[in-house]
Design a protein around this motif. Structure first.
Motif, PDB file in Angstrom:
ATOM      1  N   ILE A   1       0.808  -1.213   0.000  1.00 30.49           N
ATOM      2  CA  ILE A   1       0.000   0.000   0.000  1.00 30.49           C
ATOM      3  C   ILE A   1       0.848   1.272   0.000  1.00 30.49           C
ATOM      4  O   ILE A   1       0.395   2.333  -0.452  1.00 30.49           O
ATOM      5  CB  ILE A   1      -0.969  -0.004   1.217  1.00 30.49           C
ATOM      6  N   GLN A   2       2.066   1.200   0.486  1.00 31.77           N
ATOM      7  CA  GLN A   2       2.946   2.377   0.462  1.00 31.77           C
ATOM      8  C   GLN A   2       3.524   2.632  -0.920  1.00 31.77           C
ATOM      9  O   GLN A   2       4.030   3.724  -1.195  1.00 31.77           O
ATOM     10  CB  GLN A   2       4.076   2.217   1.482  1.00 31.77           C
TER      11      GLN A   2
ATOM     12  N   ASN B   1      -1.401   2.559  -4.795  1.00 26.91           N
ATOM     13  CA  ASN B   1      -2.624   3.040  -4.162  1.00 26.91           C
ATOM     14  C   ASN B   1      -3.723   1.977  -4.248  1.00 26.91           C
ATOM     15  O   ASN B   1      -3.584   0.964  -4.940  1.00 26.91           O
ATOM     16  CB  ASN B   1      -3.090   4.376  -4.775  1.00 26.91           C
TER      17      ASN B   1
ATOM     18  N   SER C   1      -6.716   1.911  -5.636  1.00 30.37           N
ATOM     19  CA  SER C   1      -7.330   1.682  -6.952  1.00 30.37           C
ATOM     20  C   SER C   1      -6.439   0.807  -7.829  1.00 30.37           C
ATOM     21  O   SER C   1      -6.938  -0.039  -8.587  1.00 30.37           O
ATOM     22  CB  SER C   1      -7.618   3.016  -7.647  1.00 30.37           C
ATOM     23  N   SER C   2      -5.110   0.973  -7.722  1.00 34.17           N
ATOM     24  CA  SER C   2      -4.179   0.133  -8.491  1.00 34.17           C
ATOM     25  C   SER C   2      -4.228  -1.311  -8.002  1.00 34.17           C
ATOM     26  O   SER C   2      -4.194  -2.245  -8.798  1.00 34.17           O
ATOM     27  CB  SER C   2      -2.748   0.671  -8.362  1.00 34.17           C
TER      28      SER C   2
ATOM     29  N   SER D   1      -7.187   6.417 -11.641  1.00 32.52           N
ATOM     30  CA  SER D   1      -8.216   5.673 -10.911  1.00 32.52           C
ATOM     31  C   SER D   1      -9.532   5.601 -11.679  1.00 32.52           C
ATOM     32  O   SER D   1     -10.242   4.598 -11.610  1.00 32.52           O
ATOM     33  CB  SER D   1      -8.448   6.316  -9.533  1.00 32.52           C
TER      34      SER D   1
END
Length: 465
Positions: free
Chosen positions: A88-89, A92, A94-95, A434
């Motif tokens: 997550i870092q 994002n 949506s990806s 997104s």
């Protein structure tokens, strides 16, 4: 039917959970800190499988069936995405959801995700498991659709729990055979596991290079093996049904072959034309053609060469045609399916007969060729719905910054589940946006969700119930 639906969906989530648990234990044994995310994903899959029993207690109705299959795809996407939250870092939300949707629908969009595989081997394995389960659920959901909508009158084969169990054993046994064949050839357990998953599911993710074969894995002998296995993957369900009922289905599939023969001839001529106008050798051409017919989108290593790629670009309409047609119904590949599109040629001949002889011969050839008007209506519904959502997605993608050609290419790549392979040969880059991901997620689910065509055909039946 309610019991069969419940059993099939529970089996899907329990198998998925078991695979996640095995991967979690592997990470734990090798002191990989990521074992927690795979355990959570596994536990969630088991929980979903258990609570499906309470969700499906109502009396079976067609409208519930349609919603449950669609909802099951959403749940599979959510379960698939949990291990990717460890990134997550770097990615994002949506990806992560886009990659999960791409893998479970076996579309093969990768973004730059394969670059993490060298650092996170467990995610590499998990991605292959997602593709494997996506291919499995695509076929198993088609079996349920076929059982409800197409097999109620013909009774070609009786679907029950015993048949579903046989298919589960058959699918994973076939996958094991694919793995053993590839491992014997490649002498690489990890890459054989990944490649076998990509082939049987017709997904496109095969390694650090995304959908492009590495130099070592792209020699002529390997390409012959891949082509053979891809061909088998296009016939998974037909072969299974034939083994269950040779006497009836032998005649049924002969009719399908006869009505598809003219279309196969056309595809053969296109292949010869394509082969004679590029620098790829015969084995690379055969593999590339089969890869796009099965909508796998896996590419030979030579396409890394810019000169060869430029030679491929002018054949846009040939590749467009073969990915829209696809392979056979009941496989995990995308497209309208070869046996369905062949009905159009029968219809054209039927209309020409009506015009030439000026008397009513409607439906004669359809019956002779092993089809009927309902199946033709099914094809019309699929084409009409496909055109509608492609137009809407093109408009949306153009607003998001794509040209019309790029928007059309991206839409077709998502809807046919061909993925990044089709974008690559047309020099189209997937923008990380997104809003674009949301549109493509919808298209990829539609590509797997063959039930939409049947929903349109049987709308009156659904409303009546």
């Amino acid at each position: 039917m309610n019991n069969l639906l419940l059993f099939t969906l529970q089996a899907t989530f329990y198998i998925y959970g078991a695979m996640g648990l095995v991967l979690s234990l592997k990470c734990l044994i090798y002191d990989d800190s990521s074992h927690n995310v795979f355990f959570i994903s596994s536990a969630l899959s088991f929980i979903i499988g258990y609570f499906l029993h309470f969700m499906l207690q109502n009396t079976f109705k067609l409208r519930y069936f349609l919603k449950i299959i669609f909802f099951s795809w959403i749940l599979l996407i959510l379960v698939s995405s949990i291990p990717f939250l460890s990134l997550i870092q770097e990615l994002n939300l949506s990806s992560i959801l886009f990659i999960s949707t791409s893998l479970i629908t076996t579309s093969g969009f990768t973004l730059n995700f394969p670059t993490y595989f060298q650092k996170y081997e467990a995610l590499f394995i998990w991605s292959s498991i997602i593709q494997l389960m996506g291919g499995f659920f695509s076929i198993i959901s088609f079996i349920l659709i076929f059982h409800i909508f197409l097999n109620t009158q013909n009774k070609l084969i009786v679907f029950n729990k015993k048949i579903i169990i046989k298919f589960i054993i058959y699918y994973f046994l076939l996958y094991t055979v694919f793995f053993l064949i590839l491992n014997f050839s490649l002498n690489d357990i990890l890459n054989s596991f990944v490649m076998a998953s990509a082939i049987i599911s017709t997904g496109g993710l095969i390694g650090n290079n995304g959908n492009i074969l590495g130099f070592y894995f792209s020699n002529n002998i390997f390409l012959i093996i891949y082509s053979f296995l891809l061909t088998i993957s296009a016939l998974i369900l037909p072969l299974f049904l034939y083994l269950q009922n040779k006497k009836i289905l032998k005649n049924y599939y002969i009719k399908i072959f006869k009505r598809s023969f003219f279309l196969i001839i056309i595809l053969s001529f296109l292949f010869l034309f394509f082969t004679s106008n590029n620098f790829l050798n015969i084995f690379e051409n055969i593999f590339l053609f089969i890869s796009f017919i099965t909508t796998s989108g896996i590419l030979p290593n030579k396409l890394n060469n810019e000169l060869i790629l430029q030679q491929i670009n002018p054949f846009f309409f040939i590749f467009l045609l073969i990915i829209i047609i696809g392979s056979f119904s009941g496989s995990s590949s995308g497209g309208l399916k070869l046996d369905k599109v062949s009905i159009l040629f029968i219809k054209i001949k039927d209309e020409l007969n009506k015009l030439a002889f000026r008397h009513k011969v409607f439906g004669v050839d359809l019956i002779k060729k092993g089809s009927d008007q309902k199946e033709l209506n099914n094809l019309y519904a699929l084409i009409a719905f496909g055109i509608l959502i492609v137009i809407c997605s093109i408009l949306s993608l153009c607003i998001a910054g794509y040209s019309v050609f790029e928007a059309y290419t991206v839409s077709i790549a998502a809807l046919t589940n061909t993925g990044e392979g089709f974008l690559y040969i047309n020099n189209v880059i997937l923008n990380e946006n997104s809003n674009i991901f949301l549109i493509l997620n919808f298209l990829m689910i539609c590509g797997r969700f063959e039930i939409i065509g049947y929903l349109l055909i049987f709308q009156k039946i659904i409303l009546k119930n």
